[in-house]
Design a protein around this motif. Structure first.
Motif, PDB file in Angstrom:
ATOM      1  N   ARG A   1       0.933  -1.334   0.165  1.00 51.64           N
ATOM      2  CA  ARG A   1      -0.021  -0.073  -0.190  1.00 51.64           C
ATOM      3  C   ARG A   1       0.653   1.084   0.060  1.00 51.64           C
ATOM      4  O   ARG A   1       0.361   2.204   0.185  1.00 51.64           O
ATOM      5  CB  ARG A   1      -0.822   0.136   1.607  1.00 51.64           C
ATOM      6  N   LYS A   2       2.182   0.950  -0.269  1.00 53.15           N
ATOM      7  CA  LYS A   2       2.906   2.318   0.307  1.00 53.15           C
ATOM      8  C   LYS A   2       3.815   2.700  -0.886  1.00 53.15           C
ATOM      9  O   LYS A   2       5.065   3.687  -1.018  1.00 53.15           O
ATOM     10  CB  LYS A   2       4.298   2.012   1.669  1.00 53.15           C
ATOM     11  N   LEU A   3       3.368   2.015  -1.795  1.00 55.56           N
ATOM     12  CA  LEU A   3       4.174   2.175  -3.365  1.00 55.56           C
ATOM     13  C   LEU A   3       3.968   4.335  -3.496  1.00 55.56           C
ATOM     14  O   LEU A   3       2.667   4.613  -3.539  1.00 55.56           O
ATOM     15  CB  LEU A   3       3.782   1.678  -4.788  1.00 55.56           C
ATOM     16  N   ASN A   4       5.185   4.671  -4.177  1.00 58.06           N
ATOM     17  CA  ASN A   4       4.773   5.905  -4.672  1.00 58.06           C
ATOM     18  C   ASN A   4       4.721   5.745  -6.491  1.00 58.06           C
ATOM     19  O   ASN A   4       5.588   6.124  -6.453  1.00 58.06           O
ATOM     20  CB  ASN A   4       6.083   7.029  -4.607  1.00 58.06           C
ATOM     21  N   GLY A   5       3.613   5.450  -6.922  1.00 58.61           N
ATOM     22  CA  GLY A   5       3.486   5.247  -8.172  1.00 58.61           C
ATOM     23  C   GLY A   5       2.092   4.727  -8.201  1.00 58.61           C
ATOM     24  O   GLY A   5       1.463   4.372  -7.628  1.00 58.61           O
ATOM     25  N   PRO A   6       2.297   3.658 -10.037  1.00 57.41           N
ATOM     26  CA  PRO A   6       1.125   3.079 -10.433  1.00 57.41           C
ATOM     27  C   PRO A   6       0.409   2.270  -9.334  1.00 57.41           C
ATOM     28  O   PRO A   6       1.657   1.439  -9.450  1.00 57.41           O
ATOM     29  CB  PRO A   6       0.823   2.895 -11.757  1.00 57.41           C
ATOM     30  N   GLU A   7      -1.055   2.027  -9.153  1.00 58.99           N
ATOM     31  CA  GLU A   7      -1.336   1.228  -7.957  1.00 58.99           C
ATOM     32  C   GLU A   7      -2.432   1.032  -8.200  1.00 58.99           C
ATOM     33  O   GLU A   7      -3.651   1.258  -9.161  1.00 58.99           O
ATOM     34  CB  GLU A   7      -0.425   1.235  -6.628  1.00 58.99           C
ATOM     35  N   TYR A   8      -2.960  -0.450  -8.023  1.00 59.82           N
ATOM     36  CA  TYR A   8      -3.961  -0.575  -7.518  1.00 59.82           C
ATOM     37  C   TYR A   8      -4.615  -0.225  -6.072  1.00 59.82           C
ATOM     38  O   TYR A   8      -4.182  -0.718  -4.820  1.00 59.82           O
ATOM     39  CB  TYR A   8      -5.060  -1.772  -7.696  1.00 59.82           C
ATOM     40  N   TYR A   9      -6.384  -0.165  -5.635  1.00 55.81           N
ATOM     41  CA  TYR A   9      -7.072   0.170  -4.921  1.00 55.81           C
ATOM     42  C   TYR A   9      -8.102  -0.676  -4.374  1.00 55.81           C
ATOM     43  O   TYR A   9      -9.167   0.119  -5.633  1.00 55.81           O
ATOM     44  CB  TYR A   9      -6.576   1.532  -4.305  1.00 55.81           C
ATOM     45  N   LEU A  10      -8.271  -0.774  -3.646  1.00 47.87           N
ATOM     46  CA  LEU A  10      -9.797  -2.628  -3.073  1.00 47.87           C
ATOM     47  C   LEU A  10     -10.221  -1.499  -2.023  1.00 47.87           C
ATOM     48  O   LEU A  10      -9.756  -1.726  -0.914  1.00 47.87           O
ATOM     49  CB  LEU A  10      -9.284  -3.021  -3.239  1.00 47.87           C
ATOM     50  N   HIS A  11     -11.441  -1.017  -2.076  1.00 48.02           N
ATOM     51  CA  HIS A  11     -12.121  -0.681  -1.084  1.00 48.02           C
ATOM     52  C   HIS A  11     -13.841  -1.589  -0.962  1.00 48.02           C
ATOM     53  O   HIS A  11     -13.826  -1.004  -1.972  1.00 48.02           O
ATOM     54  CB  HIS A  11     -12.585   1.066  -1.177  1.00 48.02           C
ATOM     55  N   ILE A  12     -13.545  -1.417   0.671  1.00 49.91           N
ATOM     56  CA  ILE A  12     -14.119  -2.495   0.868  1.00 49.91           C
ATOM     57  C   ILE A  12     -15.222  -1.784   1.412  1.00 49.91           C
ATOM     58  O   ILE A  12     -15.001  -2.038   2.931  1.00 49.91           O
ATOM     59  CB  ILE A  12     -14.628  -4.276   1.135  1.00 49.91           C
ATOM     60  N   GLN A  13     -17.009  -1.276   1.332  1.00 51.36           N
ATOM     61  CA  GLN A  13     -17.678  -0.749   3.118  1.00 51.36           C
ATOM     62  C   GLN A  13     -18.933  -0.930   2.088  1.00 51.36           C
ATOM     63  O   GLN A  13     -19.454  -0.529   0.824  1.00 51.36           O
ATOM     64  CB  GLN A  13     -16.908   1.207   2.262  1.00 51.36           C
ATOM     65  N   PRO A  14     -19.945  -1.182   3.273  1.00 54.86           N
ATOM     66  CA  PRO A  14     -21.497  -1.919   2.519  1.00 54.86           C
ATOM     67  C   PRO A  14     -21.788  -0.944   1.802  1.00 54.86           C
ATOM     68  O   PRO A  14     -22.000   0.575   2.346  1.00 54.86           O
ATOM     69  CB  PRO A  14     -22.010  -1.913   4.158  1.00 54.86           C
ATOM     70  N   GLY A  15     -22.216  -0.506   0.484  1.00 52.83           N
ATOM     71  CA  GLY A  15     -23.115   0.299   0.103  1.00 52.83           C
ATOM     72  C   GLY A  15     -21.803   1.261  -1.093  1.00 52.83           C
ATOM     73  O   GLY A  15     -22.715   2.628  -1.534  1.00 52.83           O
ATOM     74  N   ASN A  16     -20.666   1.706  -0.337  1.00 59.51           N
ATOM     75  CA  ASN A  16     -19.656   1.738  -1.145  1.00 59.51           C
ATOM     76  C   ASN A  16     -18.310   1.668  -1.605  1.00 59.51           C
ATOM     77  O   ASN A  16     -17.403   2.733  -1.398  1.00 59.51           O
ATOM     78  CB  ASN A  16     -19.634   3.059   0.257  1.00 59.51           C
ATOM     79  N   SER A  17     -18.669   0.320  -1.726  1.00 55.85           N
ATOM     80  CA  SER A  17     -17.515  -0.376  -2.147  1.00 55.85           C
ATOM     81  C   SER A  17     -16.763  -0.050  -4.343  1.00 55.85           C
ATOM     82  O   SER A  17     -17.898   0.179  -4.628  1.00 55.85           O
ATOM     83  CB  SER A  17     -17.672  -1.934  -2.551  1.00 55.85           C
ATOM     84  N   PHE A  18     -15.490   0.158  -4.106  1.00 52.95           N
ATOM     85  CA  PHE A  18     -14.869   0.628  -5.564  1.00 52.95           C
ATOM     86  C   PHE A  18     -13.934   0.009  -5.307  1.00 52.95           C
ATOM     87  O   PHE A  18     -12.995  -0.274  -4.483  1.00 52.95           O
ATOM     88  CB  PHE A  18     -14.709   1.710  -5.278  1.00 52.95           C
ATOM     89  N   ILE A  19     -13.089  -0.118  -7.197  1.00 52.71           N
ATOM     90  CA  ILE A  19     -12.007  -0.249  -6.822  1.00 52.71           C
ATOM     91  C   ILE A  19     -11.465   0.533  -7.742  1.00 52.71           C
ATOM     92  O   ILE A  19     -11.848   0.868  -9.525  1.00 52.71           O
ATOM     93  CB  ILE A  19     -12.167  -1.857  -8.133  1.00 52.71           C
ATOM     94  N   ALA A  20      -9.893   1.037  -7.596  1.00 51.83           N
ATOM     95  CA  ALA A  20      -9.687   2.303  -9.177  1.00 51.83           C
ATOM     96  C   ALA A  20      -8.004   1.664  -8.677  1.00 51.83           C
ATOM     97  O   ALA A  20      -7.348   0.848  -8.286  1.00 51.83           O
ATOM     98  CB  ALA A  20      -9.343   3.438  -7.583  1.00 51.83           C
ATOM     99  N   GLY A  21      -7.792   2.293  -9.893  1.00 53.85           N
ATOM    100  CA  GLY A  21      -6.039   2.461 -10.167  1.00 53.85           C
ATOM    101  C   GLY A  21      -6.016   3.075 -10.973  1.00 53.85           C
ATOM    102  O   GLY A  21      -5.918   3.800 -11.447  1.00 53.85           O
ATOM    103  N   GLY A  22      -4.485   3.372 -11.021  1.00 55.08           N
ATOM    104  CA  GLY A  22      -3.751   4.679 -11.308  1.00 55.08           C
ATOM    105  C   GLY A  22      -2.445   5.509 -10.431  1.00 55.08           C
ATOM    106  O   GLY A  22      -2.353   4.395  -9.561  1.00 55.08           O
TER     107      GLY A  22
END
Length: 224
Positions: A94-115
């Protein structure tokens, strides 16, 4: 592998009872939810490693997951826990200073992101220069049918003024104003709760769709 309904139930209950006494009484529920997310992220990393040459299947999941405990030292909100699970996936977790993926798991507010979220000054300049030099390639990537089907380019995090070195009438000025270069896709609870591998497939559809966008960022940073 999928996110269990009990994991969403725990997070919903935590939002309603965000205090240390309740959390300690339900520590076993947290442990089960945390392990569920850990196993899910591990499988996602394994799947990502098959399509993204910047992702290795032996990335430690523990380095990707964000702690559920909030740092309240400088916040007016003193609730001690996050009501979500998150994972930053890259060679540096989770500590990269560069392009990565992020997965967020939250009831009613989940998303996947990249960049690349909030690049450092030198990286930001390099990405803007790459867009300036290769604007046709950039537009082809973000307008590709697969990208537009599964991804949304995030345009909210941008400068109000024109960045130094560029003219206001530059044809790509709205892209050059961006302070973050990320794409995302919302996820329903059902998207993450599907069994038989369908939840992982849903995430991979996003990752495959935005891969050329991620490669463009790597290219801008001279990362082979």
């Amino acid at each position: 592998m999928h996110i269990f309904p009990s994991t969403f139930t725990f997070l919903t209950s935590l939002q309603q009872n965000n205090n240390r006494e309740w959390f300690q009484e339900h520590k076993s529920d947290y442990d089960l939810a945390h392990q569920n997310v850990k196993d899910f992220v591990a499988e996602f990393i394994h799947a990502l490693s098959k399509i993204d040459r910047y992702i290795s299947e032996d990335i430690p999941v523990s380095k990707c997951l964000f702690r559920i405990y909030r740092d309240t030292r400088f916040s007016k909100d003193k609730t001690p826990y996050k009501n979500w699970f998150g994972a930053g996936i890259s060679v540096a977790g989770r500590k990269l200073n560069g392009p990565e993926y992020y997965l967020h798991i939250q009831p009613g507010n989940s998303f996947i992101a990249g960049g690349y979220w909030r690049p450092e000054k030198e990286h930001l300049a390099a990405i803007r220069q790459e867009i300036d030099y290769n604007d046709t390639q950039f537009r082809q990537i973000i307008n590709a049918p697969k990208f537009t089907k599964f991804c949304i380019l995030n345009n909210e995090d941008k400068l109000k003024k024109v960045p130094a070195g560029y003219d206001a009438d530059h044809p790509d000025i709205e892209f050059l104003k961006l302070k973050s270069f990320t794409a995302s896709s919302t996820l329903s609870d059902a998207d993450l709760s599907e069994d038989d591998g369908r939840s992982i497939t849903r995430l991979l559809n996003f990752a495959e769709a935005m891969y050329d966008f991620k490669l463009f960022l790597h290219q801008a940073l001279d990362e082979e």
